[in-house]
Design a protein around this motif. Structure first.
Motif, PDB file in Angstrom:
ATOM      1  N   ASN A   1     -13.267 -39.268  -5.625  1.00  0.00           N
ATOM      2  CA  ASN A   1     -13.556 -37.801  -6.349  1.00  0.00           C
ATOM      3  C   ASN A   1     -12.453 -36.830  -5.718  1.00  0.00           C
ATOM      4  O   ASN A   1     -11.592 -36.562  -6.408  1.00  0.00           O
ATOM      5  CB  ASN A   1     -14.755 -37.283  -6.318  1.00  0.00           C
ATOM      6  CG  ASN A   1     -15.492 -37.304  -7.654  1.00  0.00           C
ATOM      7  OD1 ASN A   1     -15.114 -38.229  -8.713  1.00  0.00           O
ATOM      8  ND2 ASN A   1     -16.364 -36.373  -8.149  1.00  0.00           N
ATOM      9  N   ARG A   2     -12.518 -36.927  -4.314  1.00  0.00           N
ATOM     10  CA  ARG A   2     -11.467 -35.985  -3.705  1.00  0.00           C
ATOM     11  C   ARG A   2     -10.154 -36.412  -3.911  1.00  0.00           C
ATOM     12  O   ARG A   2      -9.260 -35.405  -4.117  1.00  0.00           O
ATOM     13  CB  ARG A   2     -11.904 -35.940  -2.220  1.00  0.00           C
ATOM     14  CG  ARG A   2     -13.020 -35.122  -1.948  1.00  0.00           C
ATOM     15  CD  ARG A   2     -13.201 -34.726  -0.345  1.00  0.00           C
ATOM     16  NE  ARG A   2     -14.351 -34.426   0.020  1.00  0.00           N
ATOM     17  CZ  ARG A   2     -15.670 -35.035   0.243  1.00  0.00           C
ATOM     18  NH1 ARG A   2     -15.446 -36.498   0.462  1.00  0.00           N
ATOM     19  NH2 ARG A   2     -16.776 -34.478   0.771  1.00  0.00           N
ATOM     20  N   ALA A   3      -9.992 -37.856  -3.831  1.00  0.00           N
ATOM     21  CA  ALA A   3      -8.583 -38.156  -4.162  1.00  0.00           C
ATOM     22  C   ALA A   3      -8.017 -37.937  -5.437  1.00  0.00           C
ATOM     23  O   ALA A   3      -6.683 -37.620  -5.906  1.00  0.00           O
ATOM     24  CB  ALA A   3      -8.427 -39.710  -3.777  1.00  0.00           C
ATOM     25  N   LEU A   4      -8.863 -38.351  -6.452  1.00  0.00           N
ATOM     26  CA  LEU A   4      -8.452 -37.848  -7.897  1.00  0.00           C
ATOM     27  C   LEU A   4      -8.323 -36.668  -8.175  1.00  0.00           C
ATOM     28  O   LEU A   4      -7.270 -36.223  -8.873  1.00  0.00           O
ATOM     29  CB  LEU A   4      -9.463 -38.652  -9.006  1.00  0.00           C
ATOM     30  CG  LEU A   4     -10.000 -39.890  -8.888  1.00  0.00           C
ATOM     31  CD1 LEU A   4     -11.320 -40.212  -9.854  1.00  0.00           C
ATOM     32  CD2 LEU A   4      -8.844 -40.572  -9.500  1.00  0.00           C
ATOM     33  N   LEU A   5      -8.985 -35.459  -7.552  1.00  0.00           N
ATOM     34  CA  LEU A   5      -8.718 -34.237  -7.748  1.00  0.00           C
ATOM     35  C   LEU A   5      -7.520 -33.779  -7.356  1.00  0.00           C
ATOM     36  O   LEU A   5      -6.928 -32.644  -7.967  1.00  0.00           O
ATOM     37  CB  LEU A   5     -10.010 -33.368  -7.040  1.00  0.00           C
ATOM     38  CG  LEU A   5     -11.388 -33.561  -7.778  1.00  0.00           C
ATOM     39  CD1 LEU A   5     -12.450 -32.743  -7.094  1.00  0.00           C
ATOM     40  CD2 LEU A   5     -11.468 -32.850  -9.210  1.00  0.00           C
ATOM     41  N   THR A   6      -6.859 -34.284  -6.450  1.00  0.00           N
ATOM     42  CA  THR A   6      -5.607 -33.882  -5.564  1.00  0.00           C
ATOM     43  C   THR A   6      -4.418 -34.731  -6.077  1.00  0.00           C
ATOM     44  O   THR A   6      -3.445 -34.570  -5.613  1.00  0.00           O
ATOM     45  CB  THR A   6      -5.609 -33.581  -4.162  1.00  0.00           C
ATOM     46  OG1 THR A   6      -6.047 -34.893  -3.503  1.00  0.00           O
ATOM     47  CG2 THR A   6      -6.882 -32.513  -3.771  1.00  0.00           C
ATOM     48  N   SER A   7      -4.803 -35.689  -6.879  1.00  0.00           N
ATOM     49  CA  SER A   7      -3.668 -36.704  -7.226  1.00  0.00           C
ATOM     50  C   SER A   7      -2.570 -36.528  -8.404  1.00  0.00           C
ATOM     51  O   SER A   7      -1.509 -37.062  -8.425  1.00  0.00           O
ATOM     52  CB  SER A   7      -4.177 -37.904  -7.662  1.00  0.00           C
ATOM     53  OG  SER A   7      -5.074 -37.869  -8.809  1.00  0.00           O
ATOM     54  N   GLY A   8      -3.244 -35.591  -9.061  1.00  0.00           N
ATOM     55  CA  GLY A   8      -2.172 -35.435 -10.388  1.00  0.00           C
ATOM     56  C   GLY A   8      -2.760 -35.996 -11.551  1.00  0.00           C
ATOM     57  O   GLY A   8      -2.047 -35.748 -12.728  1.00  0.00           O
ATOM     58  N   ALA A   9      -3.657 -36.749 -11.692  1.00  0.00           N
ATOM     59  CA  ALA A   9      -4.070 -37.451 -12.695  1.00  0.00           C
ATOM     60  C   ALA A   9      -4.724 -36.587 -13.898  1.00  0.00           C
ATOM     61  O   ALA A   9      -5.224 -35.520 -13.302  1.00  0.00           O
ATOM     62  CB  ALA A   9      -5.236 -38.569 -12.115  1.00  0.00           C
ATOM     63  N   THR A  10      -4.636 -36.889 -15.153  1.00  0.00           N
ATOM     64  CA  THR A  10      -5.217 -36.248 -16.090  1.00  0.00           C
ATOM     65  C   THR A  10      -6.777 -36.382 -15.959  1.00  0.00           C
ATOM     66  O   THR A  10      -7.200 -37.391 -15.447  1.00  0.00           O
ATOM     67  CB  THR A  10      -4.395 -36.459 -17.332  1.00  0.00           C
ATOM     68  OG1 THR A  10      -5.154 -38.004 -17.662  1.00  0.00           O
ATOM     69  CG2 THR A  10      -3.320 -36.617 -17.457  1.00  0.00           C
ATOM     70  N   ILE A  11      -7.340 -35.418 -16.861  1.00  0.00           N
ATOM     71  CA  ILE A  11      -8.918 -35.673 -16.668  1.00  0.00           C
ATOM     72  C   ILE A  11      -9.177 -36.864 -17.418  1.00  0.00           C
ATOM     73  O   ILE A  11     -10.124 -37.541 -16.824  1.00  0.00           O
ATOM     74  CB  ILE A  11      -9.579 -34.509 -17.461  1.00  0.00           C
ATOM     75  CG1 ILE A  11     -10.803 -34.424 -17.270  1.00  0.00           C
ATOM     76  CG2 ILE A  11      -9.251 -34.580 -18.984  1.00  0.00           C
ATOM     77  CD1 ILE A  11     -11.655 -34.405 -15.882  1.00  0.00           C
ATOM     78  N   ALA A  12      -8.626 -37.452 -18.437  1.00  0.00           N
ATOM     79  CA  ALA A  12      -9.045 -38.808 -19.109  1.00  0.00           C
ATOM     80  C   ALA A  12      -8.573 -39.945 -17.966  1.00  0.00           C
ATOM     81  O   ALA A  12      -9.616 -40.832 -18.211  1.00  0.00           O
ATOM     82  CB  ALA A  12      -8.051 -38.968 -20.363  1.00  0.00           C
TER      83      ALA A  12
END
Length: 420
Positions: A141-152
């Motif tokens: 979750n932490r990695a996703l939140l700072t990755s630039g990935a879209t919410i989808a």
């Protein structure tokens, strides 16, 4: 226009939030009571307020369990409210997710499940799939939140690492009837992306989740990688018989919030242009684009002449590369202010309608034509703060942060640019 610009912007933000309050949007969608039991389940930042509204307007017996963010609970008499962490999950969320599954086991065709889902449910239902620990989910979750990935994209990964998302909670309700009441916080209002779709079908695959992980360079723990590569993390697909009795209603959306803000502008004698309810992309890039549109209106009266208001919603992203705290609304505003470079007669507000921008208990902020000059006078370099992803620090130092506290709803980000 007699109202000061900042006050008018604040009033539009408040109207957007109010349009999505559960007390207004839940009652019209309540189904008829069943012959059997009525069980209420839910998750999200607005779910407790949704449960309270349901209780006030439900004519029969009911029981239930709902999980919301810390600080977002409201009193309910028959529905139990549990609080857990967001955006990074914790043990309380893990326990609540397991209890939700237990709550809907053993139901009959005569029973009704009313599922109250809003944004934030992904983190609040962190029940991991086989071989994945809570610590693994927290790190991902932490990695996703700072990755630039879209919410989808983020939610695709979350669904396939979960034991409750991606339709699994609805499958556990079978053979009872399920009525989903959703408050959308995602661009496009796709139900499978609202709280990662615990009670709706999911057409995406483990292969899709692996591709997203590869695309953003996210390190997966061994158990999570095995779950995806083996296909054991597949979600409930469209056409599954266990979802035949599931009905879904979007009771509040970003578009409704924008229309409420437009009505406030109209009352002030200002035309409002809704530019889109599902705008995505890097927050700083969206800020530059919006500045270009605002300057074209200001300087050339195209496509409309000022005074007017530009409204937009959606969910931008922030790829955190500096030492700042991120926050997509404050990053958008700081980028907008830098691009406008003190252009006269342009004011703006941006904020998350749940009252939390990123991981901060701050909804967003305001800018005005003197924002940059006040920053320079205080020894603050706006471009340096933008490069450091420090929008929150920038606006706090100027006293321009927008702080609402928990709003008890969530229809994504709200942006308004006022041209006088």
């Amino acid at each position: 226009m007699n109202t000061p610009p900042r006050d008018l912007l604040a009033k539009m933000f408040a109207a957007a939030v109010n349009a999505a309050q559960p007390e207004h949007c839940i009652p019209p969608f309540l189904p008829e009571p069943p012959r059997g039991r009525t069980v209420v389940i839910g998750a999200g930042k607005a779910s407790a307020a949704m449960a309270q509204a349901l209780e006030r307007h439900w004519p029969g017996e009911l029981t239930g369990l709902v999980v919301t963010r810390y600080g977002y609970a409201v009193p309910c008499e028959r529905i139990e409210i549990v609080e857990a962490a967001h955006p990074v999950p914790d043990d309380a969320g893990l326990a609540a997710a397991g209890r939700l599954l237990d709550t809907v086991r053993g139901l009959t065709p005569d029973d009704l499940v009313i599922c109250l889902i809003s944004g934030g449910g992904s983190a609040l239902l962190p029940l991991p799939g086989r071989g994945v620990s809570l610590e693994d989910k927290q790190a991902i979750n932490r990695a996703l939140l700072t990755s630039g990935a879209t919410i989808a994209e983020m939610n695709c990964v979350r669904r396939h690492l979960s034991a409750i998302k991606g339709g699994r909670l609805a499958a556990a309700c079978h053979p009872a009837r399920v009525v989903n009441l959703l408050i959308s916080d995602v661009p496009g209002d796709n139900p499978m992306d609202i709280a990662s779709g615990p009670t709706v079908a999911d057409p995406t695959t483990c292969a899709d989740a692996l591709e997203i992980v590869r695309r953003y360079g996210i390190e997966l723990p061994d158990g999570a990688r095995r779950l995806l590569e083996s296909g054991a993390g597949e979600t409930i697909k469209p056409g599954d018989q266990r979802l035949e009795r599931v009905t879904t209603h979007l009771v509040a959306t970003p578009q409704m919030a924008l229309e409420a803000a437009a009505a406030v502008a109209a009352e002030a004698g200002l035309p409002a242009l809704i530019l889109g309810d599902s705008i995505e992309g890097e927050a700083r890039d969206v800020g530059k684009v919006m500045a270009g549109i605002a300057l074209q209106i200001k300087n050339r009266s195209q496509p409309v002449a000022p005074p007017c208001v530009l409204l937009s919603g959606g969910e931008t992203t922030v790829t955190v590369r500096g030492q700042g705290r991120g926050g997509r609304n404050v990053e958008f505003l700081l980028s907008l202010a830098v691009a406008l470079n003190g252009a006269p007669g342009i004011h703006a507000v941006a904020g998350d309608t749940d009252g939390v921008d990123g991981q901060e208990e701050i909804a967003g902020a305001f800018i005005a034509p003197d924002t940059l000059s006040r920053a320079w006078a205080a020894g603050i370099r706006p471009r340096d703060r933008l490069d450091d992803n420090d929008g929150h620090g920038f606006f706090e130092a100027l006293g321009d942060a927008l702080i609402t506290g928990p709003t008890l709803t969530n229809v994504n980000d709200f942006r308004a640019i006022l041209l006088t």
